[in-house]
Write a protein that holds these residues in place. Sequence first.
Motif, mmCIF file in Angstrom:
data_model
loop_
_atom_site.group_PDB
_atom_site.id
_atom_site.type_symbol
_atom_site.label_atom_id
_atom_site.label_comp_id
_atom_site.label_asym_id
_atom_site.label_seq_id
_atom_site.Cartn_x
_atom_site.Cartn_y
_atom_site.Cartn_z
ATOM 1 N N ARG B 85 0.828 -1.210 0.000
ATOM 2 C CA ARG B 85 0.000 0.000 0.000
ATOM 3 C C ARG B 85 0.861 1.260 0.000
ATOM 4 O O ARG B 85 0.399 2.322 -0.422
ATOM 5 N N TYR B 107 -10.713 3.118 -6.721
ATOM 6 C CA TYR B 107 -10.489 1.747 -6.241
ATOM 7 C C TYR B 107 -9.428 1.649 -5.129
ATOM 8 O O TYR B 107 -9.680 1.095 -4.057
ATOM 9 N N ARG B 110 -10.631 3.100 -1.908
ATOM 10 C CA ARG B 110 -11.685 2.316 -1.258
ATOM 11 C C ARG B 110 -11.116 1.067 -0.575
ATOM 12 O O ARG B 110 -11.553 0.726 0.525
ATOM 13 N N VAL B 111 -10.146 0.396 -1.250
ATOM 14 C CA VAL B 111 -9.608 -0.820 -0.611
ATOM 15 C C VAL B 111 -8.790 -0.475 0.634
ATOM 16 O O VAL B 111 -8.544 -1.338 1.471
ATOM 17 N N ARG B 112 -8.405 0.794 0.729
ATOM 18 C CA ARG B 112 -7.712 1.242 1.949
ATOM 19 C C ARG B 112 -8.696 1.660 3.033
ATOM 20 O O ARG B 112 -8.293 2.145 4.084
#
Lengths: 231, 357
Positions: B85, B107, B110-112
């Motif tokens: 990340r 994206y 959001r995944v974070r």
Amino acid sequence: MQTFKDALENALRLVLSLDANVVEYAQRTLLIALVSTLIASLIGIPVGMFIAERRFPGKRAVVTLLNTLLAVPTVAVGLLVYTLLSRNGPLGSWELLFTVPGIIIGEVLLIVPIVTAFTVTAVARTDRDVRKTALTLGANSRQALWIVFRESRFGVLAAVIAAFGRVVSEVGVAMIVGGNADEFTRTLTTATVQNVDMGNFALALALGLVLLAISLSVNVLFQYFQGGGHQ
Amino acid sequence: MTHRFLLEGVVRRFRQTRSRHKIEALRIEQFAVRRGEILAVVGPNGSGKSTLLEAMAFLARPDEGRVLLDGQDVWATGRQLAARRRCPMLLQKTVLFGTSVLHNVMYGLRVRGMARAEARRRALKTLAIVGMDSLAHRASGELSGGQRQRISLARLLALEPETLLLDEPTAHVDFVNEQLIEEAIRDLHRRLGTTVILASHNLRQAKTLADRVITLVDGSPIPGTMDNLFTGSLARDGDEVVFRDESGPTFRFPPEAVRSEEDGTLPLDKETVQIAIDADRLLLEAVTDQEQAALAGTIASVRRRGDRCRLRIHFATGRGLHAEMTRADYGRLGLNLDTTVAVTFGPGAVRVFPTGG
């Protein structure tokens, strides 16, 4: 020719007047198809995703086996399930022979390989770099798997529709495991066979027309989703 | 601690298709990337550029060695996700997800775990920075190649990363998009001091964008850029250094043109050495007769990019050399396509690397 024309007219009349027998067989057929497709999807989609996404020893053999199972005759599956569920069989105590749940078990066994094999193809066809791209953007393994599933959703849906179509149109499992008992286990296909045997062409043709309509709808949906929802 | 990355004894091997045999794609004794620098990695196809970047993006664990991020051995501490990340990467192959441009840019946020509204605001801001906010609601499948590449980059820029890994960020895009992408990278570096590691075939880009350039040869890094790589043997003939290519031309260099990258001495006793001839340090002169020059060839192609020209010079032996110069020099020397040119080597034009053999 005249006989065929009369039979066709009578068949159309039966369909349009929602004949009680035609409706009953159609409802039972759709119930069996929906429930067995749902169960097969719950098994086949995760297994297919696992096979497509993971590397493991014997993967190629598993895929070959799945592809072979696609072509297994329905009567062979019917016979197997009949043996399992018959009074003296290992699952005889369940008393599911000649019942709708028994037919559903047979149909599930028949279509799990379809859902699994088509899911493997759909997920493998989805760009392998989708997963890698998701990882580079910070996704964890679960999030990456989800985006791969999302990207291959049309192919997976096509697998489900193909399985549904297979259940609706097959006769071997329904006949052998269900026993074609009127008011209990008779489906569109087994009823068609029975009415042809009895010389009742009008009803057989009416049932055939309903089957044809369902198959056509399923095929249109299949083509649509195989084309990524754009066709 | 000034190193963002430190790679120690890193080896990465791949199994060849349909074979039990593994080939070594990367072998790095020690390699460091300073915090806040732009580092370009150049090298021929298959030299290990992508493998190096993927090792720094923590996409795959090396077969041997350690990859340290800010002094922490990431694989040993099991903090790969956190490291990934911090070090997002642009892959060589552009993949946009089958949703809208906006959702693609959202994206990574959001995944974070960023809230949808905040991610949306940040994504729109990033799209505005790269001049693509008008495309926010377009389906990703409707974009051109250049636009796809810029959205891929925007997807990373939205993360405001402290480190950015870019694998061929301008491959397959036109000159205008190339300039826009380079400007976006410069802007990010200027604003946030982001450490950028860039793998590129484009030597002009490497030289103009990067603070430092390294070349990968057979999976190992060597400082500097290289345009013309040859493998063969070296010998001395009087004052000259003679290089015989395994499959092509023989070059005769004046001693001042040759420098060894090992310990200063030329590996004359080695059976196999690799030489790199710097395209910038070739001296060209138009001649009417090939016989007039010790080494002469014809200009087979000319590529103009910005104020630079990149020429391909063909020799009668079938091999050739790349040369680079400014467009002004190209005009001043009276060069053209098919012009016969005499080729000589400027000071330090030839670098010699001993290979494993």
